[in-house]
Enzyme design. Sequence first.
Site, PDB file in Angstrom:
ATOM      1  N   SER A  13       0.829  -1.194   0.000  1.00 58.72           N
ATOM      2  CA  SER A  13       0.000   0.000   0.000  1.00 58.72           C
ATOM      3  C   SER A  13       0.859   1.236   0.000  1.00 58.72           C
ATOM      4  CB  SER A  13      -0.934  -0.040   1.210  1.00 58.72           C
ATOM      5  OG  SER A  13      -0.789   1.111   2.011  1.00 58.72           O
ATOM      6  N   LYS A  14       0.527   2.149  -0.908  1.00 60.06           N
ATOM      7  CA  LYS A  14       1.309   3.371  -1.000  1.00 60.06           C
ATOM      8  C   LYS A  14       1.264   4.114   0.316  1.00 60.06           C
ATOM      9  CE  LYS A  14       0.325   4.117  -5.870  1.00 60.06           C
ATOM     10  NZ  LYS A  14      -0.342   4.976  -6.836  1.00 60.06           N
ATOM     11  N   ARG A  15       0.077   4.121   0.896  1.00 62.01           N
ATOM     12  CA  ARG A  15      -0.061   4.901   2.118  1.00 62.01           C
ATOM     13  C   ARG A  15       0.713   4.275   3.274  1.00 62.01           C
ATOM     14  NH1 ARG A  15      -5.827   6.385   4.280  1.00 62.01           N
ATOM     15  NH2 ARG A  15      -6.305   4.768   2.758  1.00 62.01           N
ATOM     16  N   GLY A  64       4.669   3.655   1.907  1.00 62.80           N
ATOM     17  CA  GLY A  64       5.327   4.909   1.550  1.00 62.80           C
ATOM     18  C   GLY A  64       6.533   4.804   0.645  1.00 62.80           C
TER      19      GLY A  64
END
Length: 497
Positions: free
Chosen positions: A252-254, A257
């Site tokens: 997940s990008k969130r 990161g």
Amino acid sequence: MADIVRVRFAPSPTGYLHFGGARTALFNWLFARKHNGTFILRIEDTDVQRSSVEMVQGILEGMHWLGLDADEGPFFQSSFDEEHRAAARRLLEEGQAYYDFTPKQQKDDTTVQEMIAHRARAQAAAGKERNPYRDLAYEEALRRVEAGEQAAIRLKVPEEGVSRFEDMVYGPQERDYSDIEDLVLIRSDGYPLYNLSVVVDDIAMGITHVIRGQDHLTNTHKQILIYEALGVELPRFGHLPLIMAPGREKLSKRKHGEVVSVTTYRDRGFIPDALVNFLALLGWSPGGDQEIMSRDELIEKFSLEGVNKSSAVFNFHESDPQNWTDPKALWMNAEYMRAMTLDELAPLVAEQLKKFGIWRDEWASSGAAWFAGTIDLLRSRYRTTQDFATLGLPYFSDEFEYEPAAVKKNLKDERLKRLLSGLADRLASIEEFTHDATESALRAYSEEEGVKAGLLINAARTALTGQAVGPGMFDIMMTLGRERTILRLRRAAEFVG
RNA sequence: GCCGCUAUGGUGUAAGUGGUUAACACGCCGCCCUCUCAAGGCGGAGAGUACGGGUUCGAGUCCCGUUAGCGGUACCA
């Protein structure tokens, strides 16, 4: 030419270029190169709310750095808006789509997943209902729309039958039409939606092979329905296994990161070819044992048949400063740094030194040979070009710290206070400051003083670099030169004890 | 919930159409080299192929079931 190949990478600019996207781009690029085809970049920015120019810029930068420049594009999906609407209008006129006057449901983004699941469960309990507007006469629907009523446009999915296609990676796929709901083509506010836009654009761009993430595998059936409604021949589809986070968690990008962002690897000193090589091996193998492959070799060996069906774990450890990313990626980068020519490596190291403010212009001219020699001395123990600026600081600058652990290990012996300056004197007096001359001077001195050469050598290493580890001591002296060597030896005396 | 995809050491992968003690790389451990650390060389531990059933003389490879993970199920892409 019957077997012309046109492929595309179609990211949505809602985030930076991450590993999954980069891998998809790479496989499309490899496929295009392999078949002498065309690689097209299309930015899917139809979701204007979540798209941004900075993200587009980031994606472009990432691809350029990886050496995956597009042959055509970037095109922006939003600019083909009219074509998307026209296609929907045509389907409407032909009775293959219909206006849906059901009021739009409000939803907030954080609970979409819950909402979908909840709705799906409710639907299962109640039994599927036909959309009441599906059979509304087109003329009447048109009248209501012209009267200003809001309506979405939905595709009329056949009630019976099965959608089938042969995936180039996953093999034969089928899905019952009854499992596909009448999808929305155009939102009630007039915006074309993803599935329609993709198909219309892929047709317009003459895409022959759609290579994308496995998350689209079941959605592909919907798109096939649109192709069929439009009466257009299907492209070939090939879906790629997903890349997972450690523990087979989803990436997940969130949550994850920067560690999954391509630009992070550029900034932290990865060699583009090394990252490409690593990425290529995430979900693909040429078969056999070979792992280190140049771009040309990758192109030559690449085939969708070699793509794995199961998802691959990208084994990073963000919180560990030593192994912040997949150890194999780090190893591969080190491998590339060792194997490449110094002419290729030097500018990359220079870039990092500049970033850290320790670069000196003379290293590009009169000092180029020295610079090349020094990075050659260090390269086998570093894994990224950034290591030259951090771990390698003492070799390029006088402003470095003494590592407490190194001082404790090598400069503890009280005698060293005298021995180090004694050694400095000796080195000052030898005729030629060469590797062999310094070595024999040091060994002679340690013998006279009745201490082991190792004591002096290790102490000198820490005196000269502040570190306990590094290249051979006399190589260090050669790279630092006589003046610096003597200066640092004398200065180190104060750390003894 | 429903639909779909997947399943080989810690990780990435090998093992043409089923056929000897499941191979390679990373990582880990040890030894050699040596002034330290890497690199390099040598060696080692670590899976019996998610689990359970079949089919077969023989299954990681074929079939069925279970489980787990993931994807989809949006007027997101």
